[in-house]
Every structure is written in structure tokens, then in C-alpha cells.
Design a protein around this motif. Sequence first.
Motif, PDB file in Angstrom:
ATOM      1  N   THR A 178      -3.869 -18.884  25.124  1.00  0.00           N
ATOM      2  CA  THR A 178      -3.258 -19.779  24.470  1.00  0.00           C
ATOM      3  C   THR A 178      -2.150 -18.982  23.681  1.00  0.00           C
ATOM      4  O   THR A 178      -1.920 -17.818  23.423  1.00  0.00           O
ATOM      5  CB  THR A 178      -4.477 -20.373  23.338  1.00  0.00           C
ATOM      6  OG1 THR A 178      -3.737 -21.475  22.605  1.00  0.00           O
ATOM      7  CG2 THR A 178      -4.819 -19.231  22.579  1.00  0.00           C
ATOM      8  N   ARG A 179      -1.177 -20.071  23.193  1.00  0.00           N
ATOM      9  CA  ARG A 179      -0.164 -19.660  22.225  1.00  0.00           C
ATOM     10  C   ARG A 179      -0.454 -19.728  20.983  1.00  0.00           C
ATOM     11  O   ARG A 179      -0.870 -20.733  20.415  1.00  0.00           O
ATOM     12  CB  ARG A 179       1.015 -20.645  22.411  1.00  0.00           C
ATOM     13  CG  ARG A 179       1.673 -20.544  24.085  1.00  0.00           C
ATOM     14  CD  ARG A 179       2.415 -19.516  24.399  1.00  0.00           C
ATOM     15  NE  ARG A 179       3.630 -19.072  23.402  1.00  0.00           N
ATOM     16  CZ  ARG A 179       4.303 -17.871  23.465  1.00  0.00           C
ATOM     17  NH1 ARG A 179       3.926 -17.152  24.501  1.00  0.00           N
ATOM     18  NH2 ARG A 179       5.261 -17.768  22.641  1.00  0.00           N
ATOM     19  N   VAL A 180      -0.087 -18.617  20.144  1.00  0.00           N
ATOM     20  CA  VAL A 180      -0.388 -18.610  18.680  1.00  0.00           C
ATOM     21  C   VAL A 180       0.854 -18.211  17.883  1.00  0.00           C
ATOM     22  O   VAL A 180       1.715 -17.483  18.315  1.00  0.00           O
ATOM     23  CB  VAL A 180      -1.470 -17.393  18.363  1.00  0.00           C
ATOM     24  CG1 VAL A 180      -2.846 -17.984  19.218  1.00  0.00           C
ATOM     25  CG2 VAL A 180      -1.184 -16.039  18.684  1.00  0.00           C
ATOM     26  N   THR A 181       1.039 -18.404  16.607  1.00  0.00           N
ATOM     27  CA  THR A 181       1.933 -17.901  15.996  1.00  0.00           C
ATOM     28  C   THR A 181       1.291 -16.960  14.960  1.00  0.00           C
ATOM     29  O   THR A 181       0.526 -17.090  14.070  1.00  0.00           O
ATOM     30  CB  THR A 181       2.349 -19.211  14.924  1.00  0.00           C
ATOM     31  OG1 THR A 181       2.799 -20.214  15.631  1.00  0.00           O
ATOM     32  CG2 THR A 181       3.544 -18.691  13.904  1.00  0.00           C
ATOM     33  N   ARG A 182       1.906 -15.878  14.923  1.00  0.00           N
ATOM     34  CA  ARG A 182       1.311 -14.675  14.187  1.00  0.00           C
ATOM     35  C   ARG A 182       2.271 -14.659  12.971  1.00  0.00           C
ATOM     36  O   ARG A 182       3.470 -14.470  12.777  1.00  0.00           O
ATOM     37  CB  ARG A 182       1.550 -13.341  14.787  1.00  0.00           C
ATOM     38  CG  ARG A 182       1.343 -12.037  14.219  1.00  0.00           C
ATOM     39  CD  ARG A 182      -0.134 -11.968  13.814  1.00  0.00           C
ATOM     40  NE  ARG A 182      -0.645 -10.689  13.378  1.00  0.00           N
ATOM     41  CZ  ARG A 182      -1.791 -10.243  13.047  1.00  0.00           C
ATOM     42  NH1 ARG A 182      -2.826 -11.008  13.166  1.00  0.00           N
ATOM     43  NH2 ARG A 182      -1.761  -9.026  12.499  1.00  0.00           N
ATOM     44  N   THR A 235       7.343 -12.679   8.142  1.00  0.00           N
ATOM     45  CA  THR A 235       8.045 -13.159   9.548  1.00  0.00           C
ATOM     46  C   THR A 235       6.830 -13.631  10.440  1.00  0.00           C
ATOM     47  O   THR A 235       5.839 -13.351  10.076  1.00  0.00           O
ATOM     48  CB  THR A 235       8.611 -11.883  10.164  1.00  0.00           C
ATOM     49  OG1 THR A 235       7.416 -10.778  10.188  1.00  0.00           O
ATOM     50  CG2 THR A 235       9.905 -11.272   9.176  1.00  0.00           C
ATOM     51  N   THR A 236       7.314 -14.357  11.391  1.00  0.00           N
ATOM     52  CA  THR A 236       6.181 -14.936  12.324  1.00  0.00           C
ATOM     53  C   THR A 236       6.963 -14.770  13.832  1.00  0.00           C
ATOM     54  O   THR A 236       8.233 -14.242  14.000  1.00  0.00           O
ATOM     55  CB  THR A 236       6.479 -16.398  12.078  1.00  0.00           C
ATOM     56  OG1 THR A 236       7.836 -16.998  12.456  1.00  0.00           O
ATOM     57  CG2 THR A 236       5.785 -16.852  10.524  1.00  0.00           C
ATOM     58  N   VAL A 237       5.922 -14.542  14.470  1.00  0.00           N
ATOM     59  CA  VAL A 237       5.979 -14.204  15.938  1.00  0.00           C
ATOM     60  C   VAL A 237       5.287 -15.068  16.617  1.00  0.00           C
ATOM     61  O   VAL A 237       3.934 -15.199  16.513  1.00  0.00           O
ATOM     62  CB  VAL A 237       5.663 -12.782  16.132  1.00  0.00           C
ATOM     63  CG1 VAL A 237       6.123 -12.556  17.877  1.00  0.00           C
ATOM     64  CG2 VAL A 237       6.688 -11.797  15.383  1.00  0.00           C
ATOM     65  N   GLU A 238       5.601 -15.834  17.765  1.00  0.00           N
ATOM     66  CA  GLU A 238       4.959 -16.601  18.845  1.00  0.00           C
ATOM     67  C   GLU A 238       4.466 -15.785  19.841  1.00  0.00           C
ATOM     68  O   GLU A 238       5.384 -14.999  20.473  1.00  0.00           O
ATOM     69  CB  GLU A 238       5.946 -17.712  19.336  1.00  0.00           C
ATOM     70  CG  GLU A 238       6.216 -18.874  18.110  1.00  0.00           C
ATOM     71  CD  GLU A 238       5.551 -19.900  18.658  1.00  0.00           C
ATOM     72  OE1 GLU A 238       5.037 -20.344  19.540  1.00  0.00           O
ATOM     73  OE2 GLU A 238       5.777 -20.813  17.392  1.00  0.00           O
ATOM     74  N   ARG A 239       3.216 -15.852  20.431  1.00  0.00           N
ATOM     75  CA  ARG A 239       2.769 -14.857  21.234  1.00  0.00           C
ATOM     76  C   ARG A 239       1.410 -15.614  21.868  1.00  0.00           C
ATOM     77  O   ARG A 239       0.994 -16.404  21.576  1.00  0.00           O
ATOM     78  CB  ARG A 239       2.479 -13.507  20.779  1.00  0.00           C
ATOM     79  CG  ARG A 239       1.135 -13.518  19.895  1.00  0.00           C
ATOM     80  CD  ARG A 239       0.923 -11.966  19.552  1.00  0.00           C
ATOM     81  NE  ARG A 239      -0.350 -12.084  18.881  1.00  0.00           N
ATOM     82  CZ  ARG A 239      -0.911 -11.000  18.270  1.00  0.00           C
ATOM     83  NH1 ARG A 239       0.000  -9.781  18.065  1.00  0.00           N
ATOM     84  NH2 ARG A 239      -2.121 -10.828  17.666  1.00  0.00           N
ATOM     85  N   GLU A 240       1.152 -14.983  22.967  1.00  0.00           N
ATOM     86  CA  GLU A 240       0.066 -15.431  23.665  1.00  0.00           C
ATOM     87  C   GLU A 240      -1.362 -14.681  23.163  1.00  0.00           C
ATOM     88  O   GLU A 240      -1.345 -13.483  22.897  1.00  0.00           O
ATOM     89  CB  GLU A 240       0.105 -15.287  25.210  1.00  0.00           C
ATOM     90  CG  GLU A 240       0.844 -16.356  25.819  1.00  0.00           C
ATOM     91  CD  GLU A 240       0.584 -16.300  27.267  1.00  0.00           C
ATOM     92  OE1 GLU A 240       0.074 -15.418  28.131  1.00  0.00           O
ATOM     93  OE2 GLU A 240       0.758 -17.453  27.973  1.00  0.00           O
ATOM     94  N   ASP A 241      -2.326 -15.233  23.398  1.00  0.00           N
ATOM     95  CA  ASP A 241      -3.545 -14.724  22.856  1.00  0.00           C
ATOM     96  C   ASP A 241      -4.737 -15.243  23.928  1.00  0.00           C
ATOM     97  O   ASP A 241      -4.667 -16.006  24.588  1.00  0.00           O
ATOM     98  CB  ASP A 241      -4.003 -15.225  21.344  1.00  0.00           C
ATOM     99  CG  ASP A 241      -5.082 -14.441  20.843  1.00  0.00           C
ATOM    100  OD1 ASP A 241      -5.397 -13.161  21.340  1.00  0.00           O
ATOM    101  OD2 ASP A 241      -5.528 -14.340  19.734  1.00  0.00           O
TER     102      ASP A 241
END
Length: 276
Positions: free
Chosen positions: A9-13, A19-25
Motif C-alpha cells: 500500500t502507499r503511505v505518507t511518512r 518533511t513528508t515522503v510518499e512510499r510503499e509499505d
Amino acid sequence: MAGRLTRRTRVTRFDPAGTTVEREDTLAVEEPLEIRVNGRSFSVTMRSPGDDFDLVAGFLVSEGVIWSAEQLVSLRFCAGTDENGLQTFNVVDAQLSPETAPPDLSLERHVYTSSSCGICGTASIEAVEKAAHFGHSNDDRTWSATLIGSLPDRLREHQKVFDRTGGVHAAGLFDAAGKLLCLREDVGRHNAVDKVVGWALREGRLPLAGTTLQVSGRASFELVQKAHMAGIPVLAAVSAPSSLAVEHAEVAGMTLVGFSRGGAFNAYAGAHRITE
């Protein structure tokens, strides 16, 4: 079936610096499983897909319905599809032998539960003791404290789904020499134990004398109950036991270990089985 244990799934860290980073989890999959006995709906539990036959077999042991492989004639998935028309594998029917009494209808459940829990709804520990087919634990074997203290790390080494998701519990069955016999992971800690017990039943190993059940979470009354119903003499947990878990372990003649971390632990019941 193994491929359904996790989902991406895609998450926003977010971090403290703003700061924010979009990544897969990776998430642990959780789905309902309907358990049928002789074609009749008996219970629905939320679980991690996989090892479902073990889960159903262990659940029936925990309920006091069966205690030997001969009582379980067959296990099969029933037809069922999702909104896309794909097979869901979320209904299992257990066929019992003609000589085996079906579950008590008064225990029948038609609601979703986060994990299987059967006789834990009764009013007294004595009622569970009477329902346990293998009775009071009289296992006179001893376990070294060093061995018991090493089991959490041995369990952790084999928690593959936890490594990927961080979102599942584990239960591992070890023999008296510390050899891992079976490990199961599940979003529900009770389900993980049922899967281990179900594996043992289907392998014709019950009662599980001379074994230790190591679990990754706390030691609840339900887990002690399940171990008792399977004839397991030693239950060890990395976290705390409840007061009722300790009471039931004492009544059942079991050894109950808690806060097992870094080689140290507390023995809350049955310390006579543990040697220095």
C-alpha cells in the motif's frame, strides 16, 4: 495462499523535521474465515489467510470438540467469491467422524471475532479443567532455565511475515531439547496458537507432552486454556500474564513463564519443571 499473507500500500511518512515522503509499505492481510462443522456454520474469526486447515483443526481442539486426528474426517474450502468473482478461500467445512459429537449448539457463534476464543466464556476455571480431554498436566520432565530463556530469540529468527509487516503475532512449538517443531504467524495471537495446535492434531501428536509453546505477546487466559486443551505442559510469553492465566496454569498443573526477554524470565506457575 502464501501470496495473500501480505499486501502493498502507499503511505505518507511524516518526520519530526516536518518533511513528508510518499512510499510503499507492506501490510499483513486480515480476512474473515467462516468455520463450518458438518456443513453448519459454527464461528467466524478474523485471521491471516494461510494454514487455514490448521486453524480450523486447532480451533476445534480449543473448543473441546475433538482431540485426535481420527475424529476429523476431512477439511475443505467451500465455494465463495469476492466482488471481482475470484475464489476467496474464506469458508472451511470440517467433517467429523460419525462417532464424534458435533459442537454444543449453545456455544454456536454468529458474530465476527478478532481471534478464536471458545470455553473462555465460561464462568469458572474448573469448567475448563473438566472440559480438557487430557486433564491435569502430570509431565515430570524438566527444562533448563537457559533453554527456556533462549526460546524468544529462536522464535524471532523464524518470524518471516513479521519481518515484512511488523503486524503479526507468532506461536512456536519446541521440543524438550529446544528444537522448533512448528511455527505459525497470524494477526490474532489466539489464531497463531490454534494453527500450531491444529498442525499437531493433524500430525497425530496430541497430547503435546514434553513441549513448550513460546508466544510473541502476552500470556492471556485464552492462551493458557488452548495450551491446556492440547496437553502442552509449558507456556512461555515475552510479555506479562494475566491473573486468570496464572490461576488456570496452577489448576491445570502447567508451567507458565512471562517477561521472557534477554535470557531472563519470571515463572508464575510450575517453577518445579525449570532447573538452573
